[in-house]
Design a protein around this motif. Structure first.
Motif: not given
Length: 66
Positions: A1-19
């Motif tokens: 699995m490869k994880v990428t993030v579209d920084e322009d879409k990210c709203c900084g909610a932080g759910q990913c960090v908690l999980i």
């Protein structure tokens, strides 16, 4: 699995960090996600998929490595 993030879409909610804190973090200044492990090990795949699923901005993209 490869994880990428579209920084322009990210709203900084932080759910990913908690999980999945082993894979995701946030920048101090604006809360945008930082990927700590772009190719997480097998035991982290379930929480990474969950983090991608709950991302309110759909900024996390998962792809399988061939």
């Amino acid at each position: 699995m490869k994880v990428t993030v579209d920084e322009d879409k990210c709203c900084g909610a932080g759910q990913c960090v908690l999980i999945a804190p082993e894979v995701f973090d946030q920048r101090e200044d604006d809360g945008i996600v930082i990927i700590l492990d772009a190719e997480p090990p097998e035991q982290l795949r379930v929480p990474v998929r969950e983090a991608a699923g709950v991302c309110p901005a759909a900024a996390i993209v998962l792809s399988e490595i061939a």
